[in-house]
Design a protein around this motif. Structure first.
Motif, mmCIF file in Angstrom:
data_model
loop_
_atom_site.group_PDB
_atom_site.id
_atom_site.type_symbol
_atom_site.label_atom_id
_atom_site.label_comp_id
_atom_site.label_asym_id
_atom_site.label_seq_id
_atom_site.Cartn_x
_atom_site.Cartn_y
_atom_site.Cartn_z
ATOM 1 N N PHE A 1 -9.423 -0.826 -0.082
ATOM 2 C CA PHE A 1 -10.334 0.185 -0.278
ATOM 3 C C PHE A 1 -10.156 1.339 0.701
ATOM 4 O O PHE A 1 -10.508 2.336 0.193
ATOM 5 C CB PHE A 1 -11.676 -0.615 0.472
ATOM 6 C CG PHE A 1 -12.044 -1.997 -0.507
ATOM 7 C CD1 PHE A 1 -11.691 -1.937 -1.843
ATOM 8 C CD2 PHE A 1 -12.638 -2.933 0.121
ATOM 9 C CE1 PHE A 1 -12.066 -3.187 -2.489
ATOM 10 C CE2 PHE A 1 -13.009 -4.115 -0.442
ATOM 11 C CZ PHE A 1 -12.570 -4.121 -1.846
ATOM 12 N N SER A 2 -9.740 1.185 1.849
ATOM 13 C CA SER A 2 -9.724 2.465 2.801
ATOM 14 C C SER A 2 -8.601 3.206 2.563
ATOM 15 O O SER A 2 -8.299 4.454 2.524
ATOM 16 C CB SER A 2 -9.885 2.170 4.216
ATOM 17 O OG SER A 2 -8.850 1.130 4.576
ATOM 18 N N LYS B 1 -8.956 -5.809 1.136
ATOM 19 C CA LYS B 1 -10.046 -5.189 1.737
ATOM 20 C C LYS B 1 -9.506 -4.005 2.337
ATOM 21 O O LYS B 1 -10.024 -2.871 2.428
ATOM 22 C CB LYS B 1 -10.683 -5.997 2.896
ATOM 23 C CG LYS B 1 -11.530 -7.361 2.363
ATOM 24 C CD LYS B 1 -11.994 -7.989 3.700
ATOM 25 C CE LYS B 1 -12.835 -9.224 3.294
ATOM 26 N NZ LYS B 1 -13.573 -9.677 4.518
ATOM 27 N N ASP C 1 0.824 -1.316 0.168
ATOM 28 C CA ASP C 1 0.215 -0.069 -0.106
ATOM 29 C C ASP C 1 0.917 1.440 -0.003
ATOM 30 O O ASP C 1 0.619 2.290 -0.720
ATOM 31 C CB ASP C 1 -0.809 0.029 1.234
ATOM 32 C CG ASP C 1 -1.967 -1.086 1.294
ATOM 33 O OD1 ASP C 1 -1.560 -2.320 0.887
ATOM 34 O OD2 ASP C 1 -3.265 -0.817 1.193
ATOM 35 N N SER D 1 -10.073 0.661 -9.679
ATOM 36 C CA SER D 1 -10.215 -0.889 -9.636
ATOM 37 C C SER D 1 -8.422 -1.135 -9.687
ATOM 38 O O SER D 1 -7.758 -0.270 -10.001
ATOM 39 C CB SER D 1 -10.640 -1.719 -10.753
ATOM 40 O OG SER D 1 -12.181 -1.309 -11.013
ATOM 41 N N TRP E 1 -12.375 -9.063 -4.660
ATOM 42 C CA TRP E 1 -12.800 -8.306 -3.770
ATOM 43 C C TRP E 1 -13.628 -6.947 -4.324
ATOM 44 O O TRP E 1 -13.272 -6.173 -5.115
ATOM 45 C CB TRP E 1 -11.901 -7.957 -2.699
ATOM 46 C CG TRP E 1 -11.424 -9.101 -1.887
ATOM 47 C CD1 TRP E 1 -11.782 -9.308 -0.643
ATOM 48 C CD2 TRP E 1 -10.498 -10.134 -2.482
ATOM 49 N NE1 TRP E 1 -11.223 -10.621 -0.163
ATOM 50 C CE2 TRP E 1 -10.274 -10.959 -1.296
ATOM 51 C CE3 TRP E 1 -9.529 -10.138 -3.478
ATOM 52 C CZ2 TRP E 1 -9.168 -11.906 -1.343
ATOM 53 C CZ3 TRP E 1 -8.677 -10.947 -3.643
ATOM 54 C CH2 TRP E 1 -8.445 -11.870 -2.641
ATOM 55 N N VAL E 2 -14.801 -6.779 -3.874
ATOM 56 C CA VAL E 2 -15.707 -5.597 -4.250
ATOM 57 C C VAL E 2 -16.199 -5.007 -2.620
ATOM 58 O O VAL E 2 -16.654 -5.438 -2.057
ATOM 59 C CB VAL E 2 -16.895 -5.993 -5.114
ATOM 60 C CG1 VAL E 2 -17.684 -4.620 -5.509
ATOM 61 C CG2 VAL E 2 -16.413 -6.477 -6.287
ATOM 62 N N ASN E 3 -15.896 -3.586 -2.894
ATOM 63 C CA ASN E 3 -16.269 -2.698 -1.790
ATOM 64 C C ASN E 3 -17.630 -2.499 -2.005
ATOM 65 O O ASN E 3 -18.059 -1.564 -2.706
ATOM 66 C CB ASN E 3 -15.426 -1.497 -1.874
ATOM 67 C CG ASN E 3 -15.693 -0.787 -0.309
ATOM 68 O OD1 ASN E 3 -16.130 -1.318 0.600
ATOM 69 N ND2 ASN E 3 -15.328 0.532 -0.609
ATOM 70 N N LEU F 1 -9.700 2.377 -3.403
ATOM 71 C CA LEU F 1 -10.019 1.298 -4.650
ATOM 72 C C LEU F 1 -11.507 1.023 -4.365
ATOM 73 O O LEU F 1 -11.973 0.931 -3.047
ATOM 74 C CB LEU F 1 -9.255 0.196 -4.886
ATOM 75 C CG LEU F 1 -7.511 0.534 -5.169
ATOM 76 C CD1 LEU F 1 -6.902 -0.566 -4.947
ATOM 77 C CD2 LEU F 1 -7.899 1.174 -6.560
ATOM 78 N N GLU F 2 -12.147 0.553 -5.167
ATOM 79 C CA GLU F 2 -13.698 -0.029 -5.060
ATOM 80 C C GLU F 2 -13.771 -1.535 -5.499
ATOM 81 O O GLU F 2 -14.599 -2.142 -5.284
ATOM 82 C CB GLU F 2 -14.367 0.645 -6.068
ATOM 83 C CG GLU F 2 -14.629 2.237 -5.555
ATOM 84 C CD GLU F 2 -15.731 2.845 -6.525
ATOM 85 O OE1 GLU F 2 -16.475 2.199 -7.368
ATOM 86 O OE2 GLU F 2 -15.600 4.264 -6.468
ATOM 87 N N GLU F 3 -12.639 -2.040 -6.027
ATOM 88 C CA GLU F 3 -12.493 -3.289 -6.617
ATOM 89 C C GLU F 3 -11.153 -3.844 -6.821
ATOM 90 O O GLU F 3 -10.396 -3.197 -7.198
ATOM 91 C CB GLU F 3 -13.256 -3.297 -7.935
ATOM 92 C CG GLU F 3 -13.532 -4.817 -8.567
ATOM 93 C CD GLU F 3 -14.343 -4.707 -9.848
ATOM 94 O OE1 GLU F 3 -14.870 -5.942 -10.651
ATOM 95 O OE2 GLU F 3 -14.457 -3.480 -10.332
ATOM 96 N N VAL F 4 -10.914 -5.141 -6.131
ATOM 97 C CA VAL F 4 -9.505 -5.577 -6.487
ATOM 98 C C VAL F 4 -9.539 -7.012 -6.844
ATOM 99 O O VAL F 4 -10.327 -7.747 -6.291
ATOM 100 C CB VAL F 4 -8.758 -5.504 -5.053
ATOM 101 C CG1 VAL F 4 -7.187 -6.023 -5.224
ATOM 102 C CG2 VAL F 4 -8.704 -4.043 -4.567
#
Length: 342
Positions: A98-99, A95, A52, A69, A339-341, A103-106
């Motif tokens: 996302f924060s 996860k 990150d 994404s 993974w989707v937020n 991102l909204e999707e990984v």
């Protein structure tokens, strides 16, 4: 949550794509499905405590583009919400991204799945052929690459899609065959009593081989890095380095031939990564091909199979970009890796 969505018709753009190995991480951003990837300088994994932090500092802080994404290819098996890399201290936590990264999707793939995708994405101008016949267009393929570790993946064609088959084939057993092998192999560093292919066929594996040849001959090694050994072998300035590279090339040919039989790779066998690109002259001197074809009773079968060195410096990113832009072309497994937020 992992496994909620089994298909992706189209990722949300912009898309961050990343190829994360044990030593280097390469990133690019796709603004849309038609744009060329915007590339960034290669990141050294040792320079950052977390992935990150690396993405934020080396990518996001250097652009006004905010990816929604991410498709990340990592060197190691993808299992669960915390994905550890085999030869690096980074842990991928989708996860958390996302924060931390917005991102909204990984989607997380194995790094050699990305290399397998690249086999389809790249054209012949990015290939150096090492013998064999012509590839069958829709036949199975296999990709392997000695780098920080040894990666392996298959690629099969079914229902008009290319399906990458990830695995940990670099950790299969490998053993001696020739009389000289039986002199050298006892000196190769083992892991819990066994010699895996990765103990020989990667950067540190070449160093292991070089030291083993020196011990077998009771000589003092002069070099300590793969680059030094490779250079000395290719310019014929050090006999020990030369023999180490010869054994490396021969064993790589044996393993490549084994994998070609496993995947029935009439579509070709593809060698990727920086080491393969640097030793093309050694791969073309006949030792590799002889070992590759020495598969009685199936010598004729593998003799017809072409082998290529992928020469594109960012092959995995090309594969990831092809997937992000045309996901319907590929049968990428999503369960437990997407993974989707929500």
């Amino acid at each position: 949550m992992p496994g909620e969505d089994q298909t992706i018709t189209m990722l949300k753009f912009p898309v961050l794509i990343g190829d994360i190995g044990g030593t280097n991480a390469r990133f690019a951003i796709l603004v849309d499905a038609y744009a060329e990837p915007k590339e960034f300088p290669i990141v050294q994994t040792a320079d950052f405590a977390t992935i990150d932090e690396a993405i934020q500092t080396a990518i996001l802080d250097r652009t006004s583009i905010l990816p929604l994404s991410a498709v990340l290819a990592v060197a190691g098996p993808v299992d669960g919400d915390e994905i550890e890399l085999t030869n690096c201290d980074w842990v991928v936590r989708p996860k958390q991204m996302f924060s931390t990264l917005g991102l909204e999707e990984v989607l997380v793939l194995n790094d050699f799945e990305a290399q397998a995708l690249a086999v389809v994405a790249l054209g012949p101008e990015h290939m150096e052929k090492i013998g064999g016949g012509e590839p069958e267009p829709a036949a199975g393929r296999v990709v392997l690459g000695p780098g920080t570790g040894l990666g392996v993946a298959g690629l099969v064609h079914a229902r008009h899609t290319w399906i990458p088959v990830p695995g940990e084939g670099g950790h299969v057993d490998i053993g001696p065959r020739s009389p000289r092998d039986f002199e050298v192999f006892p000196h190769i560093e083992k892991i819990e009593g066994r010699i895996s292919a990765e103990q020989m066929l990667c950067g540190r594996g070449l160093v292991n081989l070089y030291r083993a040849v020196a011990k077998a001959d009771q000589t003092t090694p002069r070099f300590s890095t793969p680059a030094e050994i490779t250079s000395a072998a290719l310019d014929n300035s050090d006999a020990t380095a030369g023999e180490a590279l010869d054994i490396f090339v021969t064993c790589l040919g044996r393993l490549a031939g084994d994998l070609a039989l496993i995947f029935m790779s009439r579509g070709g066998v593809f060698l990727t990564g920086g080491i393969a690109q640097k030793i093309v002259p050694a791969l073309k001197n006949g030792r590799f091909r002889a070992a590759f074809e020495d598969k009685a009773p199936h010598n004729d079968l593998v003799k017809a199979m072409p082998v290529y060195v992928i020469t594109h410096p960012l092959a995995a990113l090309s594969g990831l970009a092809a997937y992000a832009q045309t996901p319907a072309r590929f049968g990428v497994e999503m369960e437990g890796r997407h993974w989707v937020n929500a």
